[in-house]
Scaffold this motif. Structure first.
Motif, PDB file in Angstrom:
ATOM      1  N   LYS A 193       0.836  -1.209   0.000  1.00  0.00           N
ATOM      2  CA  LYS A 193       0.000   0.000   0.000  1.00  0.00           C
ATOM      3  C   LYS A 193       0.869   1.256   0.000  1.00  0.00           C
ATOM      4  N   ARG A 194       1.926   1.266   0.817  1.00  0.00           N
ATOM      5  CA  ARG A 194       2.820   2.418   0.864  1.00  0.00           C
ATOM      6  C   ARG A 194       3.559   2.590  -0.464  1.00  0.00           C
ATOM      7  N   PHE A 195       4.002   1.496  -1.050  1.00  0.00           N
ATOM      8  CA  PHE A 195       4.664   1.507  -2.356  1.00  0.00           C
ATOM      9  C   PHE A 195       3.768   2.180  -3.391  1.00  0.00           C
ATOM     10  N   GLN A 196       2.500   1.794  -3.413  1.00  0.00           N
ATOM     11  CA  GLN A 196       1.563   2.350  -4.381  1.00  0.00           C
ATOM     12  C   GLN A 196       1.289   3.822  -4.113  1.00  0.00           C
ATOM     13  N   GLN A 197       1.269   4.230  -2.846  1.00  0.00           N
ATOM     14  CA  GLN A 197       1.078   5.639  -2.514  1.00  0.00           C
ATOM     15  C   GLN A 197       2.224   6.487  -3.080  1.00  0.00           C
ATOM     16  N   LEU A 198       3.450   6.039  -2.844  1.00  0.00           N
ATOM     17  CA  LEU A 198       4.614   6.786  -3.324  1.00  0.00           C
ATOM     18  C   LEU A 198       4.670   6.809  -4.849  1.00  0.00           C
ATOM     19  N   LEU A 199       4.345   5.683  -5.463  1.00  0.00           N
ATOM     20  CA  LEU A 199       4.343   5.609  -6.920  1.00  0.00           C
ATOM     21  C   LEU A 199       3.302   6.564  -7.505  1.00  0.00           C
ATOM     22  N   ALA A 200       2.102   6.592  -6.920  1.00  0.00           N
ATOM     23  CA  ALA A 200       1.043   7.471  -7.417  1.00  0.00           C
ATOM     24  C   ALA A 200       1.452   8.943  -7.299  1.00  0.00           C
TER      25      ALA A 200
END
Length: 261
Positions: A193-200
């Motif tokens: 979830k954190r990975f996707q937040q940073l990527l977005a």
């Protein structure tokens, strides 16, 4: 000295790990305020309670063992081994998370995207999940071996430590599967979830600036993947300390017992 083991590592509440995850807005900061015994009760069923009762009875039947003169050496050795294993695992995590992991000789290496790779392919989370699980496997094996070794060392030291070792072994058997399921499923999902937040956020910044994307730049200082790498390393070390809590409880109980003599 009491003979209650440290709170089981299956409970994330109050740990450095939960505080770190809360700081990343991945979990609620206000967690359960139940006492450890109440939290433990939620993990145990009737069969588990019977197992614990049997372990307590077996521990109570143990005869007082080895003379007090043996205690300091056993306790010091346990504390030294705890420090050695923790330091080795921290070194493994740090080397594995380093972009220079291949040159450091680390056998578990952080996935590194390169220039020319399609951003959609480079942004797949699967390799990072496998990386995390590989380090979890190393941690679990080392901590389990350390915990068993200290239990065996403490069994003949005194009746108190013998009873604690028996009870800790029973708790370990009961909670091992739950711990594995929680740490190998819930925690990687939160990190994804954190990975996707940073990527977005990175992708939105590119849209706002009209720039193209280059995965080869993601690990540069200030890059979104470099930020994730730093957070992942911090979470892994916090997870290690969570796994080590029961072992630290044994070591501290041994130090307490040695101080009585």
């Amino acid at each position: 000295m009491g003979t209650t083991p440290a709170s089981p590592s299956t409970d994330l509440n109050g740990s450095g790990l939960i505080r770190l995850l809360a700081g990343l807005s991945l979990v609620e900061a206000a967690r359960s305020r139940q006492f450890p015994a109440e939290r433990l009760g939620q993990w145990l069923d009737v069969a588990d309670a019977i197992t614990l009762h049997a372990a307590q009875s077996a521990g109570a039947a143990m005869v007082p063992a080895a003379p007090p003169a043996l205690q300091p050496a056993s306790v010091v050795a346990a504390a030294d081994e705890f420090a050695r294993v923790r330091a080795a695992l921290v070194d493994l995590i740090t080397a594995s998370c380093s972009p220079a992991g291949s040159s450091s000789g680390s056998r578990i290496r952080l996935p590194l995207p390169t220039s020319g790779t399609e951003p959609e392919i480079a942004a797949a989370y699967g390799p990072y999940r496998r990386f995390h699980l590989a380090l979890q496997t190393e941690m679990e094996a080392a901590v389990r071996a350390l915990r068993g070794s200290i239990r065996r060392a403490f069994m003949p030291v005194s009746a108190r430590l013998g009873r604690l070792a028996v009870l800790d072994e029973a708790l370990d058997r009961i909670l091992a599967a739950r711990e594995r399921q929680l740490l190998a499923t819930t925690l990687p999902a939160l990190l994804e979830k954190r990975f996707q937040q940073l990527l977005a956020a990175h992708q939105q910044a590119l849209i706002d600036s009209g720039q193209g994307d280059d995965p080869g730049l993601w690990m540069q200082p200030g890059g979104w993947l470099a930020t994730f790498r730093d957070e992942l390393q911090a979470v892994l070390i916090a997870e290690l300390d969570l796994r080590l809590q029961p072992v630290l409880g044994l070591v501290e109980a041994g130090q307490d017992e040695a101080g009585r003599h």
